[in-house]
Design a protein around this motif. Structure first.
Motif, short mmCIF file in Angstrom:
data_model
loop_
_atom_site.label_atom_id
_atom_site.label_comp_id
_atom_site.label_asym_id
_atom_site.label_seq_id
_atom_site.Cartn_x
_atom_site.Cartn_y
_atom_site.Cartn_z
N THR A 1 0.84 -1.20 0.00
CA THR A 1 0.00 0.00 0.00
C THR A 1 0.87 1.25 0.00
N GLN A 2 1.90 1.22 0.81
CA GLN A 2 2.83 2.36 0.84
C GLN A 2 3.50 2.57 -0.53
N ALA A 3 3.84 1.47 -1.18
CA ALA A 3 4.48 1.56 -2.49
C ALA A 3 3.54 2.19 -3.51
N ALA A 4 2.25 1.82 -3.47
CA ALA A 4 1.27 2.39 -4.39
C ALA A 4 1.13 3.90 -4.14
N TYR A 5 1.08 4.25 -2.87
CA TYR A 5 1.01 5.67 -2.51
C TYR A 5 2.23 6.43 -3.05
N ALA A 6 3.43 5.83 -2.88
CA ALA A 6 4.65 6.47 -3.36
C ALA A 6 4.64 6.65 -4.86
N THR A 7 4.11 5.66 -5.57
CA THR A 7 4.04 5.75 -7.03
C THR A 7 3.16 6.92 -7.45
N ILE A 8 2.02 7.08 -6.78
CA ILE A 8 1.12 8.19 -7.12
C ILE A 8 1.81 9.52 -6.84
N LEU A 9 2.48 9.62 -5.71
CA LEU A 9 3.17 10.86 -5.39
C LEU A 9 4.27 11.17 -6.42
N THR A 10 5.05 10.12 -6.76
CA THR A 10 6.15 10.31 -7.71
C THR A 10 5.64 10.75 -9.07
N SER A 11 4.58 10.12 -9.53
CA SER A 11 4.05 10.47 -10.85
C SER A 11 3.40 11.84 -10.83
N ASN A 12 3.15 12.38 -9.63
CA ASN A 12 2.53 13.70 -9.52
C ASN A 12 3.57 14.78 -9.27
N GLY A 13 4.86 14.40 -9.40
CA GLY A 13 5.91 15.40 -9.27
C GLY A 13 6.56 15.43 -7.90
N THR A 14 6.09 14.59 -6.96
CA THR A 14 6.68 14.57 -5.62
C THR A 14 7.32 13.22 -5.39
N VAL A 15 8.55 13.18 -4.90
CA VAL A 15 9.26 11.92 -4.67
C VAL A 15 9.14 11.55 -3.20
N ALA A 16 8.67 10.33 -2.93
CA ALA A 16 8.57 9.84 -1.54
C ALA A 16 9.46 8.62 -1.39
N THR A 17 10.09 8.52 -0.24
CA THR A 17 10.95 7.37 0.05
C THR A 17 10.16 6.36 0.88
#
Length: 884
Positions: free
Chosen positions: A228-244
């Protein structure tokens, strides 16, 4: 395609024929239909049906009520144009294809979908609401929960397929509704987040994640799963924000699921309810590991953080069990802890494991545990992990101190064993020779490991007929050869030996003794030390299936038998066992009929039995054991066992057992008078079973042997019994002649014979002569302990007073007879007297009382399986108000 007949379970239970809904009836009948339909094409035992329909609240006559429900279900199916309810050995099945049950069609569609969006759409559309809606009980609730997990997996697969096919908007509404109902199901939330993001609603997608994380923290004290965290990170990354997102491996250590897993519905339901810890116990080869692994695979969606598995080697060919620290270190490595970071101290290792498991949802399978101490270092702390432990030993420490749920496995039921054969060999092959299949199941003692190995031989040799396989299993050497795989853990004898070799010497000696016991179960008093029995129970070599009563399945018994090589020791142990049973049986038999003559072949009483009520309970508990001894032993012992059982079996109604024991006695006894007696008792059993020709033949053999022995009292007793046979055939004058001949030959049993003469005179209309004879009989009995014969005189007097028109006196006589018959527990004569009493009530216009006593008589006759039940039904149908 329109279905001829369809059962719908994914919503309210419904039955459809084409486009026409058919009435099913009350909720219990819908429950019976559902319990059968969810396993269409497979046998469901009566015991399983009762448990599913009533659970622990099953009524005393649940089997009788179940038959009524089955009859109504059969009628409903026939109205749909098919006789689809079939009675099979071991239970019942509904003969419908997978297309005929929406649940099975759903499973077929999802099983074959592999991402096919059309199949997944069709599967999801089958759901009409809450499955089994309107049905109460634990089974229905458990099925609703289990099937709903299947629905969620299917919905997620469908939504993924819709996203892949380019239609994300179609899934948002259905997924949103599910998240409202079940807000903690992460896979649904993930695919909803992706769908929202795909159509440009990224803020809503991130809002879904924030709400999910808040609910998990508030209700479970947990973070979202790594996926779930990985899916959230993917959405953030594709929206211009990088999450670790920190990487943590998701362990998947379970062995492969069992091919063709069969049965164990109750155990699977019990595991579905476990919230933290369960212990699966049972004997070697009973399928503990298979159940644990199958359930863990089935429940995988509940555990998004993975599955951990370890074989603790508590029992096996190796000499030492796995140390807990080795298992802890293996789990820590699987959870991503580098070896240098694992502490050296055992307590610290366990603490680190608990820390890594905190907040996660994993399933841990701790297989083949030796004892509770081996398991405790591996247990998670408080949280949402579930641990399943399997062991041959009863891990009572985990149940008592750690709150574990015990799940006890026995051998498969007949229906489950048949299901295993059908799944592994194919129903077409097993249907070609069902008798051979039944034989294989019996010779394998319904033990899953043995059945699996036998089936493997049949699979590897398709030209080998099932009858040939059964024949091979019937021979001791061939059986053990067939039941040996190519590794120690698939050799039945080797698997048994690991438990046996762990016993203390005293318990091992008792185990060998139990192998000589012929009965299906035994009481502690028969074999000795309670402490040694407890050790055998803890080791799962025997089972305490009722308080103080133990059993061992046939394969385990065969293994125990071959362990004792000293023939003298075997003979001594077997004699000691038989002496215990025979001595107690004669003491109990003399209490049931104190005026009965001593046996022709003397028996020494063993420990005393306090009273007749205790004697009846003892015979009821040991009946099957005594029957096994009677057919297992030879010489005078078989006759003596038949003699001790005779009164109990006669009064309780299993008259086929009387035939069995007296035929066994005749096969071995040589004494002339003992043979005459056995022929007479065998003839009486055939009389009770309405087999006049067999009865007459054996009575004449009895007369012949008594004549050779010069025993006039014996001849008199046979003529008396032949009178009863003639009476049952309606030959009253012949019956009276035999009774008078019995009185003429000997004064043996004079009072009993006078009563019989009186009754037959009354049947022929001579009520004055009848009354004279029966009153003489009653005077001769006085207040003697011959309770059942005194009861018979009072019954005759009731019939005579009725014939004289003295109805109130007749009622008093019958009620006296009933009190005496109930005192000795003679159910058949209680029913017979109730019928006569009802006739008298009816004759003087007391229809409600007549109906009441006839219904009581009918219940007894039905329990006995006696044909007289039909006569009572006719009486009740002849104008008596049924609600009276």
């Amino acid at each position: 395609m329109s279905l001829d007949l369809e059962v719908r379970l994914l919503g309210p239970v419904e039955l459809w024929a084409g486009d026409r809904q058919l009435p099913i009836g009350e909720p219990r009948q819908r429950a019976v239909l559902a319990a059968l339909a969810c396993e269409a094409g497979r046998v469901v035992t009566a015991e399983t049906l009762i448990d599913r329909v009533w659970g622990e609240s099953a009524p005393a006559r649940a089997r009788h009520t179940l038959q009524s429900h089955l009859a109504r279900v059969r009628g409903a199916l026939r109205r749909g144009g098919r006789d689809a309810l079939i009675r099979r050995s071991g239970g019942y099945l509904i003969d419908l294809p997978a297309d005929g049950v929406d649940l099975l069609r759903f499973r077929e569609l999802t099983g074959k979908a592999h991402g096919d969006v059309e199949r997944l759409r069709s599967a999801v559309r089958l759901w009409r609401g809450e499955p089994l809606a309107g049905l109460a009980g634990d089974w229905a609730a458990a099925m609703r929960a289990a099937w709903d997990r299947e629905r969620l997996l299917a919905v997620v697969a469908w939504a993924e397929a819709e996203l892949e096919s380019g239609d994300p908007a179609s899934v948002i509404g259905p997924l949103g509704a599910i998240t409202q109902e079940q807000p903690l199901v992460e896979p649904v939330a993930v695919v909803l987040m992706r769908a929202l993001h795909t159509i440009g609603r990224t803020a809503d997608a991130l809002g879904q994640y924030a709400a999910l994380r808040r609910r998990l923290a508030d209700e479970l004290g947990a973070d979202p799963a790594p996926a779930t965290q990985a899916a959230y990170a993917t959405i953030l990354t594709s929206n211009g924000t990088v999450a670790t997102v920190p990487f943590e491996p998701v362990p998947a250590q379970l062995p492969a699921d069992v091919t063709g897993f069969a049965g164990r519905a109750e155990a699977l339901t019990a595991l579905d309810k476990v919230s933290s810890l369960a212990v699966i116990g049972g004997s070697a080869g009973v399928g503990k590991t298979a159940l644990a692994v199958h359930w863990a695979h089935r429940a995988a969606a509940r555990f998004p953080d993975g599955q951990l598995y370890v074989d603790l080697r508590g029992f096996g060919p190796q000499r030492s069990a796995m140390e807990p620290g080795e298992a802890v270190r293996g789990f820590l490595g699987a959870l991503g802890v580098p070896a240098p970071r694992i502490p050296a101290e055992a307590d610290a290792q366990s603490a680190l494991l608990r820390s890594r498991l905190a907040g996660k949802r994993l399933v841990l399978v701790l297989d083949n545990a030796r004892d509770s101490d081996q398991v405790r270092p591996l247990l998670p702390g408080a949280g949402s992990c579930v641990t399943i432990v399997t062991s041959r030993n009863q891990l009572t420490g985990l149940v008592a101190a750690d709150g574990a749920t015990p799940v006890r496995l026995d051998v498969l039921s007949p229906g489950e064993a048949q299901e295993l054969l059908d799944r592994r060999l194919g129903a077409d092959r097993t249907a070609t020779d069902p008798a051979a299949g039944d034989a294989i199941i019996g010779l394998c003692a319904r033990l899953p490991l043995a059945l699996t190995l036998a089936v493997a031989h049949a699979v590897m040799q398709p030209e080998l007929g099932l009858a040939a396989l059964a024949e091979g299993l019937a021979g001791t050497r061939e059986r053990w050869s067939t039941l040996a795989g190519d590794t120690p853990d698939t050799d039945v004898r080797a698997v048994f030996s690991w438990s046996y070799e762990a016993l203390t010497p005293a318990a091992a000696r008792l185990f060998r003794l139990i192998g000589l016991h012929p009965g299906p179960d035994f009481a502690a008093a028969a074999v000795g030390s309670a402490g040694q029995l407890s050790e055998l129970v803890r080791a799962s070599l025997i089972t305490e299936h009722a308080p103080g009563r133990y059993l061992v399945h046939d394969l385990m018994k065969a293994y125990a038998q071959e362990l004792e090589l000293d023939l003298d020791a075997r003979d001594e142990a077997e004699t000691r066992l038989l002496d215990h049973y025979l001595g107690t049986a004669v003491a109990a038999a003399m209490l049931l009929a104190p005026t009965r003559l001593a046996p022709i072949l003397p028996i020494e009483p063993a420990r005393p039995v306090p009273d007749a009520e205790t004697a009846m309970r003892w015979f009821a508990a040991e009946r099957a054991v005594l029957l096994a001894w009677a057919t297992h032993t030879g010489g005078d012992r078989a006759w003596q066992l038949a003699w001790t059982l005779d009164t109990f079996l006669y009064r309780q109604g299993p008259w086929h057992d009387l035939v069995t024991v007296w035929e066994a006695a005749l096969a071995t006894v040589g004494d002339e008078r003992a043979r005459a007696y056995a022929y007479g008792r065998l003839a009486r059993a055939w009389t009770l079973l309405e087999r006049a020709a067999e009865a007459d033949r054996n009575y004449r053999l009895a007369l012949d042997h008594y004549d050779r022995a010069g025993d006039r009292a014996g001849q008199s007793s046979v003529h008396h019994e032949m009178a009863i046979l003639c009476e049952r055939q309606g030959r009253m004058r012949d019956a009276l002649a035999h009774a008078e001949r019995a009185l003429e030959i000997s004064d043996y049993g004079t009072a009993n014979t006078l009563n019989t003469i009186g009754f037959y005179r009354a049947q022929l209309g001579d009520f004055t002569g009848a009354l004279e004879a029966c009153e003489q009989a009653l005077a001769l009995y006085g207040d003697s302990g011959d309770v059942d014969n005194r009861a018979a005189v009072w019954d005759s007097l009731g019939f005579i007073r009725h014939g004289l028109g003295e109805y109130d006196t007749a009622v008093d006589c019958y009620e006296t007879a009933l009190r005496l018959y109930r005192q000795v527990g003679d159910r058949y004569w209680v029913a017979d007297t109730l019928v006569h009493l009802g006739d008298t009530h009816r004759a003087c216009g007391r229809d409600a009382k007549a109906a009441a006593v006839w219904r009581e008589a009918l219940g007894i006759y039905e329990d006995l399986g006696h044909p007289n039940a039909a006569d009572v039904r006719e009486r009740l149908a002849a104008g008596i108000p049924q609600g009276s």
